[in-house]
Design a protein around this motif. Structure first.
Motif, PDB file in Angstrom:
ATOM      1  N   GLY A 373      -6.664 -63.913 -70.954  1.00  0.00           N
ATOM      2  CA  GLY A 373      -5.846 -62.751 -71.286  1.00  0.00           C
ATOM      3  C   GLY A 373      -4.363 -63.040 -71.198  1.00  0.00           C
ATOM      4  O   GLY A 373      -3.544 -62.294 -71.743  1.00  0.00           O
ATOM      5  N   ALA A 374      -4.002 -64.126 -70.503  1.00  0.00           N
ATOM      6  CA  ALA A 374      -2.593 -64.412 -70.277  1.00  0.00           C
ATOM      7  C   ALA A 374      -1.948 -65.102 -71.478  1.00  0.00           C
ATOM      8  O   ALA A 374      -0.726 -65.097 -71.614  1.00  0.00           O
ATOM      9  N   GLY A 375      -2.767 -65.681 -72.349  1.00  0.00           N
ATOM     10  CA  GLY A 375      -2.213 -66.382 -73.507  1.00  0.00           C
ATOM     11  C   GLY A 375      -1.268 -67.477 -73.055  1.00  0.00           C
ATOM     12  O   GLY A 375      -1.586 -68.284 -72.185  1.00  0.00           O
ATOM     13  N   THR A 376      -0.071 -67.475 -73.627  1.00  0.00           N
ATOM     14  CA  THR A 376       0.916 -68.473 -73.202  1.00  0.00           C
ATOM     15  C   THR A 376       1.405 -68.158 -71.801  1.00  0.00           C
ATOM     16  O   THR A 376       2.019 -68.992 -71.140  1.00  0.00           O
ATOM     17  N   GLY A 377       1.163 -66.941 -71.354  1.00  0.00           N
ATOM     18  CA  GLY A 377       1.611 -66.547 -70.014  1.00  0.00           C
ATOM     19  C   GLY A 377       3.077 -66.168 -69.982  1.00  0.00           C
ATOM     20  O   GLY A 377       3.587 -65.797 -68.929  1.00  0.00           O
ATOM     21  N   ARG A 378       3.749 -66.235 -71.108  1.00  0.00           N
ATOM     22  CA  ARG A 378       5.209 -66.011 -71.088  1.00  0.00           C
ATOM     23  C   ARG A 378       5.593 -64.745 -71.839  1.00  0.00           C
ATOM     24  O   ARG A 378       5.063 -64.462 -72.910  1.00  0.00           O
ATOM     25  N   ILE A 379       6.511 -64.015 -71.250  1.00  0.00           N
ATOM     26  CA  ILE A 379       7.169 -62.934 -71.984  1.00  0.00           C
ATOM     27  C   ILE A 379       8.638 -63.333 -72.114  1.00  0.00           C
ATOM     28  O   ILE A 379       9.115 -64.187 -71.359  1.00  0.00           O
ATOM     29  N   PRO A 380       9.356 -62.780 -73.056  1.00  0.00           N
ATOM     30  CA  PRO A 380      10.785 -63.106 -73.172  1.00  0.00           C
ATOM     31  C   PRO A 380      11.537 -62.726 -71.893  1.00  0.00           C
ATOM     32  O   PRO A 380      11.431 -61.584 -71.431  1.00  0.00           O
ATOM     33  N   LEU A 381      12.250 -63.686 -71.332  1.00  0.00           N
ATOM     34  CA  LEU A 381      13.013 -63.459 -70.098  1.00  0.00           C
ATOM     35  C   LEU A 381      14.456 -63.897 -70.329  1.00  0.00           C
ATOM     36  O   LEU A 381      14.694 -65.041 -70.726  1.00  0.00           O
ATOM     37  N   VAL A 382      15.364 -63.010 -70.072  1.00  0.00           N
ATOM     38  CA  VAL A 382      16.785 -63.354 -70.212  1.00  0.00           C
ATOM     39  C   VAL A 382      17.505 -63.029 -68.912  1.00  0.00           C
ATOM     40  O   VAL A 382      17.327 -61.941 -68.349  1.00  0.00           O
ATOM     41  N   GLY A 383      18.290 -63.977 -68.440  1.00  0.00           N
ATOM     42  CA  GLY A 383      19.128 -63.747 -67.274  1.00  0.00           C
ATOM     43  C   GLY A 383      20.584 -63.775 -67.681  1.00  0.00           C
ATOM     44  O   GLY A 383      20.992 -64.604 -68.503  1.00  0.00           O
ATOM     45  N   VAL A 404      10.397 -52.675 -72.013  1.00  0.00           N
ATOM     46  CA  VAL A 404      11.372 -53.609 -71.437  1.00  0.00           C
ATOM     47  C   VAL A 404      11.528 -53.358 -69.938  1.00  0.00           C
ATOM     48  O   VAL A 404      11.622 -52.218 -69.489  1.00  0.00           O
ATOM     49  N   GLY A 405      11.535 -54.443 -69.187  1.00  0.00           N
ATOM     50  CA  GLY A 405      11.878 -54.373 -67.776  1.00  0.00           C
ATOM     51  C   GLY A 405      13.328 -54.776 -67.620  1.00  0.00           C
ATOM     52  O   GLY A 405      13.774 -55.771 -68.198  1.00  0.00           O
ATOM     53  N   LEU A 406      14.073 -54.001 -66.851  1.00  0.00           N
ATOM     54  CA  LEU A 406      15.504 -54.259 -66.696  1.00  0.00           C
ATOM     55  C   LEU A 406      15.864 -54.174 -65.219  1.00  0.00           C
ATOM     56  O   LEU A 406      15.597 -53.155 -64.565  1.00  0.00           O
ATOM     57  N   ALA A 407      16.446 -55.239 -64.706  1.00  0.00           N
ATOM     58  CA  ALA A 407      16.861 -55.250 -63.304  1.00  0.00           C
ATOM     59  C   ALA A 407      18.354 -55.527 -63.257  1.00  0.00           C
ATOM     60  O   ALA A 407      18.809 -56.583 -63.716  1.00  0.00           O
ATOM     61  N   THR A 408      19.110 -54.581 -62.723  1.00  0.00           N
ATOM     62  CA  THR A 408      20.570 -54.727 -62.678  1.00  0.00           C
ATOM     63  C   THR A 408      21.085 -54.249 -61.325  1.00  0.00           C
ATOM     64  O   THR A 408      20.304 -53.861 -60.451  1.00  0.00           O
ATOM     65  N   LEU A 419      12.559 -46.928 -61.824  1.00  0.00           N
ATOM     66  CA  LEU A 419      11.587 -46.970 -60.734  1.00  0.00           C
ATOM     67  C   LEU A 419      12.251 -47.186 -59.391  1.00  0.00           C
ATOM     68  O   LEU A 419      11.750 -46.732 -58.368  1.00  0.00           O
ATOM     69  N   GLN A 420      13.341 -47.929 -59.378  1.00  0.00           N
ATOM     70  CA  GLN A 420      14.027 -48.187 -58.110  1.00  0.00           C
ATOM     71  C   GLN A 420      15.530 -48.080 -58.330  1.00  0.00           C
ATOM     72  O   GLN A 420      16.039 -48.540 -59.357  1.00  0.00           O
ATOM     73  N   ASP A 421      16.199 -47.508 -57.345  1.00  0.00           N
ATOM     74  CA  ASP A 421      17.651 -47.437 -57.377  1.00  0.00           C
ATOM     75  C   ASP A 421      18.228 -48.574 -56.536  1.00  0.00           C
ATOM     76  O   ASP A 421      17.528 -49.205 -55.764  1.00  0.00           O
ATOM     77  N   GLY A 422      19.534 -48.805 -56.675  1.00  0.00           N
ATOM     78  CA  GLY A 422      20.204 -49.818 -55.865  1.00  0.00           C
ATOM     79  C   GLY A 422      20.239 -51.158 -56.571  1.00  0.00           C
ATOM     80  O   GLY A 422      19.825 -51.290 -57.730  1.00  0.00           O
ATOM     81  N   ASP A 423      20.761 -52.144 -55.853  1.00  0.00           N
ATOM     82  CA  ASP A 423      20.981 -53.466 -56.437  1.00  0.00           C
ATOM     83  C   ASP A 423      19.663 -54.211 -56.598  1.00  0.00           C
ATOM     84  O   ASP A 423      19.008 -54.558 -55.613  1.00  0.00           O
ATOM     85  N   ARG A 424      19.243 -54.436 -57.816  1.00  0.00           N
ATOM     86  CA  ARG A 424      17.999 -55.163 -58.089  1.00  0.00           C
ATOM     87  C   ARG A 424      18.290 -56.396 -58.930  1.00  0.00           C
ATOM     88  O   ARG A 424      17.476 -56.829 -59.741  1.00  0.00           O
ATOM     89  N   ARG A 425      19.449 -56.961 -58.723  1.00  0.00           N
ATOM     90  CA  ARG A 425      19.785 -58.162 -59.471  1.00  0.00           C
ATOM     91  C   ARG A 425      18.976 -59.358 -58.966  1.00  0.00           C
ATOM     92  O   ARG A 425      18.530 -59.394 -57.817  1.00  0.00           O
ATOM     93  N   GLY A 426      18.802 -60.345 -59.827  1.00  0.00           N
ATOM     94  CA  GLY A 426      18.198 -61.615 -59.449  1.00  0.00           C
ATOM     95  C   GLY A 426      16.868 -61.471 -58.736  1.00  0.00           C
ATOM     96  O   GLY A 426      15.961 -60.775 -59.181  1.00  0.00           O
ATOM     97  N   ARG A 427      16.767 -62.113 -57.559  1.00  0.00           N
ATOM     98  CA  ARG A 427      15.484 -62.170 -56.861  1.00  0.00           C
ATOM     99  C   ARG A 427      15.043 -60.811 -56.337  1.00  0.00           C
ATOM    100  O   ARG A 427      13.905 -60.656 -55.900  1.00  0.00           O
ATOM    101  N   VAL A 444      17.354 -59.597 -66.742  1.00  0.00           N
ATOM    102  CA  VAL A 444      17.785 -59.491 -65.352  1.00  0.00           C
ATOM    103  C   VAL A 444      19.268 -59.864 -65.237  1.00  0.00           C
ATOM    104  O   VAL A 444      19.718 -60.845 -65.826  1.00  0.00           O
ATOM    105  N   GLU A 445      19.966 -59.017 -64.530  1.00  0.00           N
ATOM    106  CA  GLU A 445      21.356 -59.352 -64.207  1.00  0.00           C
ATOM    107  C   GLU A 445      21.324 -60.244 -62.974  1.00  0.00           C
ATOM    108  O   GLU A 445      20.506 -60.033 -62.063  1.00  0.00           O
TER     109      GLU A 445
END
Lengths: 520, 606
Positions: A373-383, A404-408, A419-427, A444-445
């Motif tokens: 079900g994972a196929g290539t296992g990859r979705i587009p990811l931009v940092g 789209v998932g967006l973490a900033t 879904l979540q407030d506050g700093d969700r940059r990077g890790r 992801v920012e």
């Protein structure tokens, strides 16, 4: 000693890394003794001529490797305060524990507490603390395919792939293993009834809920019987029993808390276990009397192979082990005696790997099913270091119909829902996005300081957008984690040999280039 | 003891038909009877059955009489009533001078072969006005196994729609499981659990604590939850979370052991004891503000939503709560053999909920006052659903879909608490209190105006994979039929199909010989068509097998008569034609063109 773990995607590489700082100060005589004693341990032997810190590092790697991590690598640096070993690892966070074990091992090797089995003893203690006990070859194969295997939450096994292409693997149970099939295979009787109804040759068996019922059932079988637990592997089969006292004794041994046992006809012949993955036989081994898998046959008649494949299809398990009792597995079923004895869904496969001519090939065939079900296992990811680019790119992909998932720095959102407030940059955000099965593309920012200090939280990006905030070292790290880079001057382009990059004039161009490059 | 009288119905012979018989597609029971005594009149029969078992009496009353109201019709209706399925079973009666042949669709029965004799015995007992109690054990041994009436109704929702679509199905893996379709196109379904529901997803969803932790990690709105291994730990957890709280087992469903709206340590202790009676894994959870909603997600989309109103009565200023509950429970929807709601229970939970409102069962609430009788809104606790599918706020919709996605469930029933489902959880609070891996169909079916969930479930099941129907060619006759069947099968195999073949030589499916139940057994057709590798089937069947025992499957594409003058051939062909088969008659062995044409046949609509 102290240690610190850096998330996946850091200046140390794509997998997570553990930094262990320790002191090592041995005299020449002690050092020689340690070298001599540890030189016999595989994995440590190659470091025996090095510094004592190299021996500690090699011992830690060997321990972690044997405990289930996948061959961690290590580099050692000395400074005024002591040694720093950087372990780059893949699946588990046991390297710090392994380093502690390695230091203890060296301590024992330098003194009188040494014992030839000291490595094994240390390893056993470490194994008890290892968080991942899945089939190692499968994890290695997953890593080889770029599926970023990583521990999931408790009970969810290992995660492979990203977002909407995420898969979960627990042993040989993947997302494709039907719950109903797994439940079914926990009951020998129900499996027997089902296969019998499909016209497949099942061993004759019946359930007895008392010793007396077992004796009556045995009388109906008209011959010697074997008593078995209701569920495969709950308890070993009884020896062949005939007559009232033997059947009574066997019932007492085999009947579990439910006070019931299966009375099955005793059969002569060899027991073979056929491992079937998505309807295809992938391995076969003989089952010894004690349940161990011992050898592969010289020849298997295709009829037996077909029988096992059909049994797995009928129960609906994508990976199953089918036990056959056969007089001669090289002859067709019509010419020899054969009965299906057990079907296990999501079976243990370690012994098959031990017998396999090519364990990686077997791992690949199983992974084809587990990660289907994972196929290539990859979705587009931009940092990106630029929150504006992140917002604009997310809006662009959302408008194209992607979830789209967006973490900033403002928070984390999926499919337009915050879904979540506050700093969700990077890790603080990226691991959530790649583990979120609704996410079809993620942006992801990145917090430059946190990336440098603690890593990104995931081992790869499709595109890194570099801008003025990316000083050369940071740009190099980001570019190394990404397949491609978009460079907005005055950021420094990646060095030669680094991923493909493109220079753009402004934010809009950066968004357009990242969108074009990241979507497969 | 009743008076010794001649039994009114003499059962001369009886048996079972496999699917595809003179009644039509479904499997059936048949009984040849003669009326030899005085039958009870309709009212007496109903009264006597009421004494035997009110649910059986209700089903008897609901079963329409086929043709004249004679002994055969009465026997058929009693047979149908004892095989309770919550819907009309097909009945056919062929009357002649010697008596009648009664054919009744096979329903649920513990011992189907004893159903006709039991029915005759019940009619006789009613005629003699014999004590009913003595026959209850026999009814239990032969008739429908114990099952809640409203579940019978739910069980029928999918089969009814399958029948409407002309999709064959049969019981598999126990009575609850259905094998839908044929051969390689078949799908398995148990209620709403198909093979698409993964083991890992189902096991996480089966643990409410693990599921909640998973959703919380991603920021979906779930209530704070603390485990409690013993009673005082539960009180401590409640105090840390803050009242009001919910106490619930994490590994049970249907609201079992759940108590909500607990406002003090005493209530928490009592709730813990009730939860501990059904599980050792208990959590205390913050009480989300709002009303209970069931959001059902299938294949990643929200397909239906219902507001579940906990059991309640409305005061009239004159009647006690007790009397009001009686009135609600007398609703035909909550009683009888075809009920779709459960009665409101008068249990300890109801007393607690009443007490919290300052009431007891003896209280007389003022006119118009809504009085709650249960804190949770499960159907099994007497709740009533109202459809809100079109009104769910997009954020709430997204949260439900993401919850199903995160757990990996292809079908999920998300229990969403919200003060106003039309507004976002981010705005008004609320959230997900549970995700069920087997969403019930009933909740939406009862809610007027709700999408057809049974249909949505079938559509989802059939969305991926091969077509559910495979080509089926039946060849009627003896050895010449077997020879023709082998030639047709060879032509199908040459076209690359995995063929299931039943001939006089035995059964073969996808290259594997299957055990043959015997030439005259209709199970051999069923067995070939149940094999998961078979992409086309050719079955040679003797006409007398179809006439005496049924075909073994509810449909066929072609019926080839190679011995049209053989006894029973025309009648058997007519039965197959009734199952949708095109009748092809040839007095000679079929030529190559006909063989190729038959091998190329595909089911209509595929």
């Amino acid at each position: 000693m102290d240690s610190r773990t850096v998330a996946a995607g850091s200046r140390f590489g794509r997998p997570p890394a553990t930094l262990v700082r320790f002191m090592a100060d041995l005299g020449a005589e002690e050092g020689a003794r340690v070298r001599e004693r540890l030189s016999t341990v595989p994995g440590i032997d190659r470091a025996a001529d090095g510094e004592i810190a190299d021996i500690v590092a090699a011992a830690a790697c060997a321990l972690a490797d044997a405990a289930g991590d996948r061959s961690p690598s290590c580099s050692v640096v000395r400074d005024r305060a002591g040694w720093t070993a950087v372990f780059v690892h893949g699946m588990t966070a046991i390297i710090a524990e392994a380093a502690l074990g390695a230091i203890a091992l060296v301590e024992r090797a330098r003194g009188d507490g040494w014992h030839p089995k000291a490595f094994e003893t240390t390893l056993q203690a470490l194994r008890g603390r290892a968080s991942v006990r899945d089939v190692r070859e499968l994890l290695v194969a997953a890593a080889r395919r770029g599926l970023s295997p990583r521990p999931g939450q408790p009970g969810t096994g290992v995660l492979i792939g990203e977002g909407a292409r995420l898969g979960r693997v627990l042993g040989t149970i993947g997302d494709g293993m039907p719950f109903a099939a797994f439940e079914l295979c926990r009951s020998r009787m129900r499996v027997g009834q089902l296969l019998d109804a499909h016209g497949l040759p099942m061993r004759r068996q019946t359930v007895a809920s008392s010793p007396r019922a077992a004796v009556e059932a045995a009388a109906e079988m008209d011959g010697p019987v074997v008593l078995r637990s209701l569920t495969p592997d709950a308890r070993p089969d009884s020896p062949v029993a005939q007559g009232l006292p033997a059947i009574h004794a066997a019932f007492d041994d085999v009947a579990g808390p439910r006070g019931a046992a299966i009375v099955a006809e005793a059969l002569s012949g060899a027991r073979w276990r056929l491992l079937v993955a998505r309807g295809q036989l992938v391995a076969i081994a003989r089952v010894a009397a004690d349940g161990a898998l011992t050898a592969s046959p010289d020849a298997v008649d295709p009829g037996h192979q077909r029988l096992a494949e059909r049994a797995a299809r009928v129960v609906g398990a994508d990976i199953a082990a089918v036990d056959l009792i056969v007089h001669d597995i090289a002859r067709p079923p019509a010419e020899t005696f054969v009965r299906i004895d057990d079907v296990r869904a999501g079976p243990g496969v370690e012994p098959f790997f031990a017998l396999a001519v090519s364990p990686p090939a077997l791992a690949d065939r199983l992974l084809d099913v587990l990660a289907a079900g994972a196929g290539t296992g990859r979705i587009p990811l931009v940092g990106t270091l630029d929150g504006g680019v992140a917002d604009a790119l997310a809006a662009r992909w959302s408008a194209a119909g992607l979830t789209v998932g967006l973490a900033t720095a403002q928070g984390l959102q999926v499919g337009g829902v915050r879904l979540q407030d506050g700093d969700r940059r990077g890790r603080h955000g990226l691991p959530l996005l790649v583990d979120h099965r609704s996410v079809e593309a993620a942006v992801v920012e990145i917090d430059p300081a946190d990336l440098w200090e603690n890593g990104l939280g995931h081992g790869r990006l499709d595109v890194a957008v570099l801008d003025a905030a990316a000083h050369p070292a940071l740009a190099a790290t980001l570019a190394a984690l990404a397949d491609r880079a978009v460079v907005a001057p005055p950021a420094v382009p990646p060095a030669a040999g680094a991923p493909r990059w493109i220079a753009v004039a402004d934010r809009a161009a950066a968004v357009a280039a990242a969108a074009e490059w990241a979507v497969p | 003891m009743g008076r010794a009288v001649t039994p009114p119905i003499d059962l001369l012979a009886g048996g079972r038909y496999a699917e595809g018989n003179r009644l039509g597609a479904p499997a059936a029971l048949w009984a040849r009877i003669a009326v030899t005594g005085t039958l009870p009149d309709e009212a007496a029969m109903c009264r006597w059955l009421e004494r035997l078992d009110p649910v059986v009496a209700s089903e008897y009353a609901a079963t329409p009489a086929p043709g004249p109201a004679d002994g055969a019709a009465m026997l058929a209706r009693v047979m149908a009533a004892t095989m309770l399925v919550g819907r009309d079973l097909a009945i056919a009666i062929e009357r002649d001078a010697g008596g009648a042949l009664v054919v009744v669709e096979l329903g649920r029965a513990a011992a189907p072969d004893g159903v006709a004799a039991l029915a005759a015995q019940l009619v006789a007992a009613a005629a003699a006005d014999a004590p009913a109690a003595a026959l209850r054990p026999r009814l239990a041994a032969v008739g429908a196994p114990e099952i809640k009436a409203f579940l019978r109704f739910a069980n029928n929702l999918v089969p009814q729609r399958l029948a409407r679509r002309g999709l064959p199905f049969r019981a598999a893996l126990g009575r609850e499981g259905l094998l839908i379709g044929e051969g390689a196109g078949a799908r398995w379904l148990r209620f709403t659990l198909g093979l698409g529901t993964g083991m890992l997803a189902a096991s996480i969803a089966g643990r409410k604590d693990a599921a909640s932790a998973l959703l919380a990690r991603f920021g979906l709105p779930v209530p704070r939850q603390l485990p409690a291994r013993e009673i005082e730990a539960a009180v401590g957890a409640a105090s840390r979370i803050g009242y009001p709280v919910v106490v619930k087992p994490v590994d049970r469903s249907g609201g079992a052991g759940v108590a909500a709206g607990l406002t003090d340590p005493g209530q928490v202790r009592a709730a813990f004891r009730r939860a501990a009676a059904v599980s050792r894994n208990i959590v205390v959870e913050a009480m989300l503000p709002g009303e209970d909603h069931r959001l059902t997600v299938i294949g990643g989309s929200l397909v239906a939503a219902a507001h579940r109103i906990p059991a309640e009565v409305t005061g009239d200023g004159r009647s006690s709560v007790d009397a009001l509950v009686d009135r609600v429970n007398a609703d035909p929807e909550r009683t009888g053999s075809r009920c779709i709601l459960l009665p409101i229970a008068r249990d300890g939970e109801a007393e607690r909920v009443l007490a919290a409102q300052g009431l007891s069962f003896g209280s007389v609430p003022e006119a118009g006052r809504k009085v709650r009788l249960h804190s949770v809104a499960n159907l099994s606790m007497g709740a009533r659903p109202v459809d809100v599918t079109a009104r769910v706020h997009p954020d709430n919709r997204a949260a439900a879909c993401q919850a199903a996605d995160l757990l990996g469930l292809d079908m999920a029933g998300v229990d969403f608490i919200s003060p106003d489902i039309t507004r976002s959880w981010r705005e008004v609070g609320g959230g997900i209190c549970e995700v069920n891996r087997e969403p019930g169909l009933l909740v939406h079916h009862i809610a007027a105006g709700s999408p057809d969930m049974a249909e949505a479930c079938i559509v989802h099941l059939l969305a991926d994979g091969p077509p559910p129907l495979i080509p089926i060619v039946a060849v009627l006759g003896g050895e010449p039929a077997s020879a023709a069947a082998r030639r047709i099968a060879a032509a199908m195999a040459a076209a690359g199909l995995a063929v299931g073949l039943a001939t006089g030589r035995g059964l073969v499916a996808g290259g594997l010989a299957l055990r043959d139940p015997g030439r005259g057994d209709p199970m051999r057709v069923a067995r070939v068509l149940a094999d998961p590798t078979v992409q086309a089937a050719v079955v040679a069947v003797r006409p007398e097998t179809i006439l005496d025992r049924g075909f073994g499957h509810p449909r066929a594409d072609v019926a080839l008569l190679v011995e049209p003058d053989a006894p029973g051939a025309a009648a058997a062909g007519a039965i197959l034609r009734g199952l949708g088969a095109e009748l092809v008659v040839t007095a000679d062995p079929p030529d190559e063109a006909l063989v190729r044409a038959l091998a190329a046949r595909r089911p209509a609509g595929s």
